[in-house]
Design an enzyme around this catalytic site. Structure first.
Site, PDB file in Angstrom:
ATOM      1  NE  ARG A  88       1.848  -9.296   3.761  1.00 27.85           N
ATOM      2  CZ  ARG A  88       1.028  -9.613   4.762  1.00 27.85           C
ATOM      3  NH1 ARG A  88      -0.197 -10.037   4.467  1.00 27.85           N
ATOM      4  NH2 ARG A  88       1.421  -9.535   6.015  1.00 27.85           N
ATOM      5  CG  HIS A 104       5.491  -3.463   0.535  1.00 23.73           C
ATOM      6  ND1 HIS A 104       4.655  -4.562   0.462  1.00 23.73           N
ATOM      7  CD2 HIS A 104       5.941  -3.431   1.813  1.00 23.73           C
ATOM      8  CE1 HIS A 104       4.632  -5.164   1.635  1.00 23.73           C
ATOM      9  NE2 HIS A 104       5.397  -4.485   2.472  1.00 23.73           N
ATOM     10  CE1 TYR A 155       4.003   1.392   7.346  1.00 23.31           C
ATOM     11  CE2 TYR A 155       3.381  -0.456   8.729  1.00 23.31           C
ATOM     12  CZ  TYR A 155       3.802   0.039   7.519  1.00 23.31           C
ATOM     13  OH  TYR A 155       4.036  -0.815   6.478  1.00 23.31           O
TER      14      TYR A 155
END
Length: 301
Positions: free
Chosen positions: A149, A246, A281
């Protein structure tokens, strides 16, 4: 009301270990709720706020304010969490949000760059011969290689990179203070070595500065600073997608799964508390594979 909000935010920080960004978001959302109450029901106490008034607030968000469903859902969640806390602590007799329904928000698949787009993005800082560009190259390589992150990236200290270990690793602390140690392949390691030993000393002014990535003043780079850096390189690379920090995290996860990395390993690398968060994902990689197939096998017109 302000005092009660302060107690709630303190509860989030101390008991829930919420991040500064999360607390700031709750503070802003609840301040907006307070402003609405003051306008529609001046002088009404916290105990007197009822279900109908809160429903009016939701309608205001969706109507007059014209927020999108995802934003409305977040703001409603803040009010519900606040009253849940007040009710549990006995500060109110009942919870006026108990029957309140939040807008249904469908999960949107995150955007991911192609391998070619990543290569073009990473090539941009390599075209400049400045200390800042070498720093940027190291940051982008590290982000794409690990899926960190952006907050984790800019929070890294020099001693979080174990250059003497085999393999070289990076240690980061994510949400909920969960620590993870990630191995690095040779490409980001080479960039990090160059940056740490030859570039960072030219940027940092205070030898005691622990931050790995620093700005021109020799201080820790901020999230906003990195966002601007990435935005400029994305523009130079002529990427037509809305690139955010991101995006590289999404791209890392997508490419790792497409390359055969087990879902559980991707979950651990990303620092997701629940595997369900990582599973999105799997749908994304399936969609990408179908698009690649369609490009390679165009239908006859």
């Amino acid at each position: 009301m302000d005092e009660r909000i302060g107690q709630f935010l303190n509860f989030l920080a101390v008991e829930k270990n919420a991040s500064n960004n999360t607390i700031a978001a709750y503070r802003n959302d609840l301040s907006q709720f307070l402003t609405f109450v003051a306008e529609k029901a001046p002088g009404r106490s916290i105990e007197a706020i009822n279900h109908d008034l809160i429903v009016g607030y939701v309608e205001h968000l969706r109507g007059t304010a014209q927020y999108k469903d995802a934003t409305v859902a977040r703001k409603v969640a803040a009010v519900k969490s606040f009253y849940g806390f007040l009710s549990a602590e006995g500060m109110v007799d009942g919870d006026p949000t108990e029957q309140l329904k939040s807008p249904q928000v469908g999960k949107t698949l995150p955007r991911a760059l192609t391998v070619e787009e990543v290569d073009e993005l990473l090539e941009q800082p390599a075209r400049r011969n400045t200390p800042e560009a070498r720093r940027d190259k190291a940051m982008l390589e590290l982000l794409y290689a690990t899926g960190l992150r952006v907050t984790e990236l800019v929070s890294l200290d020099v001693n979080d990179i174990a250059l003497e270990s085999d393999p070289v690793t990076v240690r980061c602390v994510g949400k909920g203070e969960r620590e993870r140690v990630l191995p690095l392949h040779q490409r980001p390691v080479d960039e990090l070595r160059q940056y740490i030993f030859h570039v960072r000393p030219r940027l940092v002014r205070n030898r005691r500065e622990p931050a790995l990535f620093v700005n021109r003043r020799g201080e820790r780079l901020t999230r906003q600073g990195f966002w601007l850096i990435l935005k400029n390189y994305a523009k130079e690379a002529h990427l037509d997608k809305a690139i955010t920090p991101h995006t590289l995290r999404h791209t890392y996860a997508t490419h790792m799964l497409s390359g055969g990395m087990p879902l559980r390993n991707v979950q651990d690398a990303l620092g997701h508390a629940s595997i369900s968060t990582t599973q999105i994902y799997t749908h994304l990689t399936g969609d990408q594979k179908r698009r690649e197939y369609d490009k390679a096998h165009p239908r006859a017109s």
